[in-house]
Design a protein around this motif. Structure first.
Motif, PDB file in Angstrom:
ATOM      1  N   ASP A 148       0.806  -1.222   0.000  1.00 39.32           N
ATOM      2  CA  ASP A 148       0.000   0.000   0.000  1.00 39.32           C
ATOM      3  C   ASP A 148       0.838   1.271   0.000  1.00 39.32           C
ATOM      4  N   MET A 149       2.101   1.165   0.398  1.00 37.34           N
ATOM      5  CA  MET A 149       2.984   2.336   0.442  1.00 37.34           C
ATOM      6  C   MET A 149       4.327   1.984  -0.195  1.00 37.34           C
ATOM      7  N   PRO A 150       4.347   1.733  -1.492  1.00 36.54           N
ATOM      8  CA  PRO A 150       5.613   1.355  -2.132  1.00 36.54           C
ATOM      9  C   PRO A 150       6.592   2.525  -2.154  1.00 36.54           C
ATOM     10  N   GLU A 151       7.869   2.195  -2.122  1.00 37.30           N
ATOM     11  CA  GLU A 151       8.898   3.213  -2.166  1.00 37.30           C
ATOM     12  C   GLU A 151       8.935   3.879  -3.542  1.00 37.30           C
ATOM     13  N   ALA A 152       9.413   5.125  -3.581  1.00 41.21           N
ATOM     14  CA  ALA A 152       9.564   5.825  -4.855  1.00 41.21           C
ATOM     15  C   ALA A 152      10.866   5.438  -5.546  1.00 41.21           C
ATOM     16  N   PHE A 153      11.921   5.173  -4.741  1.00 34.90           N
ATOM     17  CA  PHE A 153      13.228   4.837  -5.300  1.00 34.90           C
ATOM     18  C   PHE A 153      13.860   3.691  -4.513  1.00 34.90           C
ATOM     19  N   ALA A 196      21.175  -0.754   0.512  1.00 30.13           N
ATOM     20  CA  ALA A 196      20.515   0.168  -0.412  1.00 30.13           C
ATOM     21  C   ALA A 196      19.773   1.228   0.384  1.00 30.13           C
ATOM     22  N   TRP A 197      19.612   2.384  -0.227  1.00 31.28           N
ATOM     23  CA  TRP A 197      18.683   3.385   0.300  1.00 31.28           C
ATOM     24  C   TRP A 197      17.326   3.134  -0.332  1.00 31.28           C
ATOM     25  N   LEU A 198      16.291   3.122   0.494  1.00 29.75           N
ATOM     26  CA  LEU A 198      14.913   3.125   0.011  1.00 29.75           C
ATOM     27  C   LEU A 198      14.336   4.499   0.319  1.00 29.75           C
ATOM     28  N   VAL A 199      13.696   5.103  -0.671  1.00 26.66           N
ATOM     29  CA  VAL A 199      13.211   6.475  -0.532  1.00 26.66           C
ATOM     30  C   VAL A 199      11.718   6.533  -0.838  1.00 26.66           C
ATOM     31  N   TRP A 200      10.970   7.098   0.091  1.00 28.82           N
ATOM     32  CA  TRP A 200       9.565   7.428  -0.130  1.00 28.82           C
ATOM     33  C   TRP A 200       9.485   8.941  -0.308  1.00 28.82           C
ATOM     34  N   ARG A 201       8.670   9.410  -1.270  1.00 34.13           N
ATOM     35  CA  ARG A 201       8.588  10.850  -1.511  1.00 34.13           C
ATOM     36  C   ARG A 201       7.165  11.250  -1.887  1.00 34.13           C
ATOM     37  N   ARG A 202       6.772  12.424  -1.404  1.00 33.26           N
ATOM     38  CA  ARG A 202       5.451  12.962  -1.724  1.00 33.26           C
ATOM     39  C   ARG A 202       5.558  13.947  -2.885  1.00 33.26           C
ATOM     40  N   ASP A 203       4.481  14.031  -3.665  1.00 35.37           N
ATOM     41  CA  ASP A 203       4.453  15.010  -4.750  1.00 35.37           C
ATOM     42  C   ASP A 203       4.049  16.379  -4.197  1.00 35.37           C
ATOM     43  N   GLN A 205       1.337  17.807  -4.006  1.00 28.14           N
ATOM     44  CA  GLN A 205       0.068  17.800  -3.279  1.00 28.14           C
ATOM     45  C   GLN A 205       0.117  16.955  -2.015  1.00 28.14           C
ATOM     46  N   GLY A 206       1.294  16.454  -1.680  1.00 30.93           N
ATOM     47  CA  GLY A 206       1.438  15.661  -0.468  1.00 30.93           C
ATOM     48  C   GLY A 206       1.091  14.200  -0.624  1.00 30.93           C
ATOM     49  N   VAL A 207       0.868  13.756  -1.856  1.00 28.70           N
ATOM     50  CA  VAL A 207       0.517  12.357  -2.117  1.00 28.70           C
ATOM     51  C   VAL A 207       1.792  11.562  -2.380  1.00 28.70           C
ATOM     52  N   LEU A 208       1.887  10.368  -1.796  1.00 29.79           N
ATOM     53  CA  LEU A 208       3.069   9.536  -1.994  1.00 29.79           C
ATOM     54  C   LEU A 208       3.205   9.126  -3.457  1.00 29.79           C
ATOM     55  N   GLU A 209       4.430   9.263  -3.980  1.00 29.51           N
ATOM     56  CA  GLU A 209       4.732   8.774  -5.313  1.00 29.51           C
ATOM     57  C   GLU A 209       4.819   7.249  -5.255  1.00 29.51           C
ATOM     58  N   CYS A 210       4.063   6.563  -6.081  1.00 31.51           N
ATOM     59  CA  CYS A 210       3.966   5.105  -5.987  1.00 31.51           C
ATOM     60  C   CYS A 210       4.573   4.370  -7.174  1.00 31.51           C
ATOM     61  N   ASP A 211       5.207   5.088  -8.070  1.00 34.43           N
ATOM     62  CA  ASP A 211       5.854   4.471  -9.230  1.00 34.43           C
ATOM     63  C   ASP A 211       7.315   4.200  -8.860  1.00 34.43           C
ATOM     64  N   THR A 212       7.601   2.998  -8.371  1.00 30.59           N
ATOM     65  CA  THR A 212       8.932   2.681  -7.873  1.00 30.59           C
ATOM     66  C   THR A 212       9.958   2.652  -8.994  1.00 30.59           C
ATOM     67  N   ARG A 213      11.062   3.383  -8.773  1.00 31.10           N
ATOM     68  CA  ARG A 213      12.146   3.443  -9.740  1.00 31.10           C
ATOM     69  C   ARG A 213      13.422   2.875  -9.121  1.00 31.10           C
ATOM     70  N   PHE A 214      14.180   2.169  -9.930  1.00 31.58           N
ATOM     71  CA  PHE A 214      15.407   1.489  -9.501  1.00 31.58           C
ATOM     72  C   PHE A 214      16.599   2.223 -10.107  1.00 31.58           C
ATOM     73  N   SER A 215      17.530   2.659  -9.256  1.00 32.36           N
ATOM     74  CA  SER A 215      18.699   3.388  -9.755  1.00 32.36           C
ATOM     75  C   SER A 215      19.909   3.038  -8.894  1.00 32.36           C
ATOM     76  N   ARG A 216      20.926   2.467  -9.505  1.00 27.52           N
ATOM     77  CA  ARG A 216      22.120   2.083  -8.750  1.00 27.52           C
ATOM     78  C   ARG A 216      22.941   3.304  -8.357  1.00 27.52           C
ATOM     79  N   ILE A 217      23.512   3.264  -7.141  1.00 31.03           N
ATOM     80  CA  ILE A 217      24.454   4.286  -6.711  1.00 31.03           C
ATOM     81  C   ILE A 217      25.837   3.860  -7.190  1.00 31.03           C
ATOM     82  N   PRO A 218      26.449   4.612  -8.101  1.00 30.26           N
ATOM     83  CA  PRO A 218      27.737   4.194  -8.655  1.00 30.26           C
ATOM     84  C   PRO A 218      28.855   4.291  -7.623  1.00 30.26           C
ATOM     85  N   SER A 219      30.003   3.722  -7.948  1.00 32.38           N
ATOM     86  CA  SER A 219      31.158   3.788  -7.052  1.00 32.38           C
ATOM     87  C   SER A 219      31.478   5.243  -6.729  1.00 32.38           C
TER      88      SER A 219
END
Length: 245
Positions: A148-153, A196-203, A205-219
């Motif tokens: 119900d509350m997926p991470e954004a990143f 890994a860092w998991l990030v939740w973020r609001r848009d 309007q204060g609504v949680l972004e629910c489209d989870t995106r995967f991005s590697r942190i480079p060296s």
């Protein structure tokens, strides 16, 4: 740092050291997150952050490099003078809760989902947690958090984040290790755990972004390490005089 010394907060329980997940956060790993957030357009210099498991302050001090204000609390007193109070993050804070845009922390693994759900009640903009990659698994966490509350990143590190229990170690400084036969030798500290860092973020309007995106942190460890990041090596991890135990 900005202290909250209210009696309601300061009176909350403190746990003994041996019951805690005491794994200090390497400063470079936090700087990697902050660089990512700035790249997403976050005006961190205008925002306030809360580190609710501040430990010895290694993560909170890095947050203060970017954020306008940082509030730091922990259920245990580790003796760090920048800690605002000894308090259980999972209490109902009510009016004592710091007014913050972000909650950013390295939470106890067993309480990670509870920390995230609680943090989302107080963070206006977002929540970021440093966790083992295995945290994204599990039916219970899926049913009580991710469904119900997926991470954004999801931001896994491509290089290992070395975290040892109870001590912050520089991965470039060898430590004295003793094998089962009692023989000792110098080895650089390593880790078999992926983080890994998991990030939740609001848009806006204060609504949680629910489209989870995967991005590697480079060296980036060497690039993001600063002089003074690591404390002196503890005596028990130094090579004995003469190299003998």
């Amino acid at each position: 740092m900005s202290a909250n010394r209210s009696s309601a907060v300061m009176a909350q329980r403190a746990e003994p050291v041996d019951s805690l997940d005491d794994f200090p956060t390497p400063p470079w790993a936090t700087r990697a997150l902050l660089r990512f957030l700035r790249g997403q357009g976050e005006p961190l210099h205008l925002q306030h952050a809360w580190e609710p498991a501040c430990n010895r302050g290694y993560l909170a001090r890095v947050l203060a490099e970017d954020f306008d204000q940082v509030h730091a609390t922990d259920v245990h007193d580790y003796g760090w003078p920048g800690q605002d109070g000894v308090a259980d993050f999972l209490i109902p804070w009510g009016q004592d809760a710091p007014d913050v845009d972000w909650v950013i922390t390295n939470p106890p693994f067993r309480l990670g989902a509870e920390f995230i759900r609680h943090a989302l009640r107080y963070a206006r903009r977002g929540v970021a947690v440093l966790v083992r990659m295995s945290f994204v698994e599990g039916v219970d966490r899926h049913d009580t958090l991710f469904r119900d509350m997926p991470e954004a990143f999801v931001l896994p590190f491509v290089e290992r984040v070395v975290m040892w229990k109870g001590v912050l170690l520089d991965p470039d400084v060898p430590i004295w290790k003793v094998d089962k036969k009692g023989a000792g030798k110098l080895e650089k500290p390593t880790s078999a755990t992926c983080y890994a860092w998991l990030v939740w973020r609001r848009d806006g309007q204060g609504v949680l972004e629910c489209d989870t995106r995967f991005s590697r942190i480079p060296s980036c460890r060497l690039e993001l390490t600063r002089p003074g990041d690591y404390p002196p090596l503890p005596d028990h991890l130094r090579k004995p005089q003469g190299g003998l135990l």
